[in-house]
Design a protein around this motif. Structure first.
Motif, PDB file in Angstrom:
ATOM      1  N   SER A 194       0.833  -1.209   0.000  1.00 28.75           N
ATOM      2  CA  SER A 194       0.000   0.000   0.000  1.00 28.75           C
ATOM      3  C   SER A 194       0.860   1.247   0.000  1.00 28.75           C
ATOM      4  CB  SER A 194      -0.935   0.021   1.221  1.00 28.75           C
ATOM      5  OG  SER A 194      -0.185  -0.105   2.420  1.00 28.75           O
ATOM      6  N   ILE A 195       0.406   2.260  -0.751  1.00 31.30           N
ATOM      7  CA  ILE A 195       0.992   3.601  -0.745  1.00 31.30           C
ATOM      8  C   ILE A 195      -0.114   4.573  -0.362  1.00 31.30           C
ATOM      9  CG2 ILE A 195       2.121   5.403  -2.089  1.00 31.30           C
ATOM     10  CD1 ILE A 195       3.290   3.305  -3.880  1.00 31.30           C
ATOM     11  N   TRP A 196       0.064   5.270   0.747  1.00 27.57           N
ATOM     12  CA  TRP A 196      -0.910   6.241   1.230  1.00 27.57           C
ATOM     13  C   TRP A 196      -0.402   7.640   0.911  1.00 27.57           C
ATOM     14  CZ3 TRP A 196      -5.379   4.557   3.740  1.00 27.57           C
ATOM     15  CH2 TRP A 196      -5.409   3.203   4.090  1.00 27.57           C
ATOM     16  N   LEU A 197      -1.141   8.376   0.097  1.00 24.03           N
ATOM     17  CA  LEU A 197      -0.832   9.772  -0.216  1.00 24.03           C
ATOM     18  C   LEU A 197      -1.970  10.616   0.359  1.00 24.03           C
ATOM     19  CD1 LEU A 197      -0.208   8.093  -3.318  1.00 24.03           C
ATOM     20  CD2 LEU A 197       1.412   9.961  -3.102  1.00 24.03           C
ATOM     21  N   ILE A 198      -1.734  11.170   1.541  1.00 23.93           N
ATOM     22  CA  ILE A 198      -2.797  11.735   2.357  1.00 23.93           C
ATOM     23  C   ILE A 198      -2.620  13.238   2.523  1.00 23.93           C
ATOM     24  CG2 ILE A 198      -3.914  11.670   4.610  1.00 23.93           C
ATOM     25  CD1 ILE A 198      -4.342   9.149   2.965  1.00 23.93           C
ATOM     26  N   ASP A 199      -3.691  13.981   2.301  1.00 28.80           N
ATOM     27  CA  ASP A 199      -3.769  15.396   2.673  1.00 28.80           C
ATOM     28  C   ASP A 199      -4.625  15.489   3.932  1.00 28.80           C
ATOM     29  OD1 ASP A 199      -2.187  16.527   0.803  1.00 28.80           O
ATOM     30  OD2 ASP A 199      -3.769  17.416  -0.397  1.00 28.80           O
ATOM     31  N   GLN A 200      -3.987  15.805   5.054  1.00 30.38           N
ATOM     32  CA  GLN A 200      -4.717  15.902   6.314  1.00 30.38           C
ATOM     33  C   GLN A 200      -5.310  17.292   6.522  1.00 30.38           C
ATOM     34  OE1 GLN A 200      -4.708  12.872   7.895  1.00 30.38           O
ATOM     35  NE2 GLN A 200      -6.319  13.616   9.243  1.00 30.38           N
ATOM     36  N   VAL A 201      -5.033  18.203   5.567  1.00 28.43           N
ATOM     37  CA  VAL A 201      -5.589  19.559   5.615  1.00 28.43           C
ATOM     38  C   VAL A 201      -6.264  19.856   4.285  1.00 28.43           C
ATOM     39  CG1 VAL A 201      -5.046  22.017   5.829  1.00 28.43           C
ATOM     40  CG2 VAL A 201      -3.835  20.344   7.246  1.00 28.43           C
ATOM     41  N   ALA A 202      -7.459  20.435   4.354  1.00 30.91           N
ATOM     42  CA  ALA A 202      -8.222  20.768   3.147  1.00 30.91           C
ATOM     43  C   ALA A 202      -7.911  22.200   2.725  1.00 30.91           C
ATOM     44  CB  ALA A 202      -9.715  20.611   3.406  1.00 30.91           C
ATOM     45  N   ILE A 203      -7.095  22.341   1.675  1.00 31.56           N
ATOM     46  CA  ILE A 203      -6.757  23.630   1.102  1.00 31.56           C
ATOM     47  C   ILE A 203      -6.222  23.386  -0.304  1.00 31.56           C
ATOM     48  CG2 ILE A 203      -4.495  23.574   2.191  1.00 31.56           C
ATOM     49  CD1 ILE A 203      -6.486  26.749   1.323  1.00 31.56           C
ATOM     50  N   GLU A 204      -6.646  24.210  -1.270  1.00 33.56           N
ATOM     51  CA  GLU A 204      -6.180  24.080  -2.648  1.00 33.56           C
ATOM     52  C   GLU A 204      -5.705  25.442  -3.140  1.00 33.56           C
ATOM     53  OE1 GLU A 204      -5.910  21.268  -4.182  1.00 33.56           O
ATOM     54  OE2 GLU A 204      -7.053  20.007  -2.791  1.00 33.56           O
TER      55      GLU A 204
END
Length: 312
Positions: free
Chosen positions: A26-36
């Motif tokens: 498994s490869i987890w690519l996680i954004d724990q903060v919502a901002i674009e």
């Protein structure tokens, strides 16, 4: 698992857990903060960054890590491009953007050996938790970086304010983590949310990669077609995102031979200029004279052979 935006259910987590315990990589690519970045351009230059609840904290805790809902502010940054003017007079100028860290490789592992710097966008930090699994930090933010808590208002105005270097004293935060070991189920001693066939509580040796940024795998678009991963069309720079992900997949699948071939250094032996000057004439005579002498020699032998064969 690239940049999920909705919370995982317990059933989904249990399916993923059993996939991992049964040997799935498994490869987890996680954004724990919502901002674009687009939200800044579409909202007059400012937007609020909120923590993103993916309901994965307990799941990650069992595997020995935590992704923090912070934003890495780094003085080693990649640029963004802002447009000024209107219509045909528009100009696109690259400007510093401290929330897009440029992450350099420590060259401490086959995955990151001899790779170009990676480009991150609104990266988070990773904390490790002591357990029996082997953990390797593959990439970290620069020493001149600092984590900023959320919720937080992010504004494009920061590009006009010189940074205060004295407050960048909490850097070198892990952003890419490799976890290896015989993984135990995160649902050990817990009521499972559904019944599955072939479930296990402990598996064989396995590997998991965690990246605290979901945009590492994101391609830019030109003419409705994706560009090569790692290429920034605005600044014409190339970053090592593609090679990093290819190396990661090969390492997880135990295909380290391909990694070593790609990362192999080729060194060309240079000629000694002093020897060239001293022995130039000798080698010119050898390279020109010997072939001529050989032609005459074999010509003489050939003619002698013909005379003896055809003489009466």
């Amino acid at each position: 698992i690239a940049k999920p935006t909705e919370a995982f259910t317990d059933k989904e987590k249990y399916v993923l857990d059993q996939f991992i315990v049964n040997g799935g990589k498994s490869i987890w690519l996680i954004d724990q903060v919502a901002i674009e970045l687009d939200s800044l351009f579409n909202s007059k230059g400012s937007s609020m960054a909120f923590p993103r609840d993916l309901n994965l904290n307990d799941f990650f805790f069992k595997y020995g890590f935590r992704i923090n809902p912070v934003l890495i502010n780094d003085l080693y940054f990649t640029q963004i491009v802002l447009a000024t003017g209107e219509g045909n007079n528009s100009q696109y100028n690259p400007v510093p953007w401290f929330y897009n860290p440029m992450i350099f490789s420590p060259n401490n592992h086959p995955v990151n050996n001899n790779l170009e710097a990676l480009r991150f966008q609104f990266a988070n930090s990773i904390d490790t938790i002591t357990n029996s699994y082997r953990k390797t930090v593959l990439y970290s933010s620069s020493p001149l970086s600092r984590p900023e808590g959320t919720p937080k208002m992010i504004s494009l105005d920061i590009i006009n304010t010189p940074p205060n270097k004295e407050i960048y004293n909490d850097g070198s935060k892990p952003v890419v983590l490799l976890i290896e070991g015989a993984f135990n189920s995160a649902f050990t001693n817990r009521i499972v949310p559904l019944k599955l066939e072939g479930t296990q509580l402990k598996g064989d040796d396995n590997k998991m990669l965690v990246v605290a940024d979901g945009d590492v795998i994101k391609n830019q678009i030109r003419n409705n077609r994706p560009l090569e991963l790692g290429y920034d069309k605005w600044t014409n720079n190339f970053y090592g995102n593609k090679e990093f992900l290819v190396n990661s997949v090969n390492y997880l699948l135990d295909d380290t031979g391909l990694i070593n071939i790609r990362n192999k250094k080729v060194r060309i032996a240079l000629l000694d200029p002093e020897k060239i000057a001293e022995q130039k004439t000798k080698w010119q005579l050898i390279n020109v004279g010997i072939p001529v002498l050989l032609v005459f020699f074999f010509g003489f032998i050939f003619n002698t052979f013909r005379k003896r064969k055809y003489s009466t």
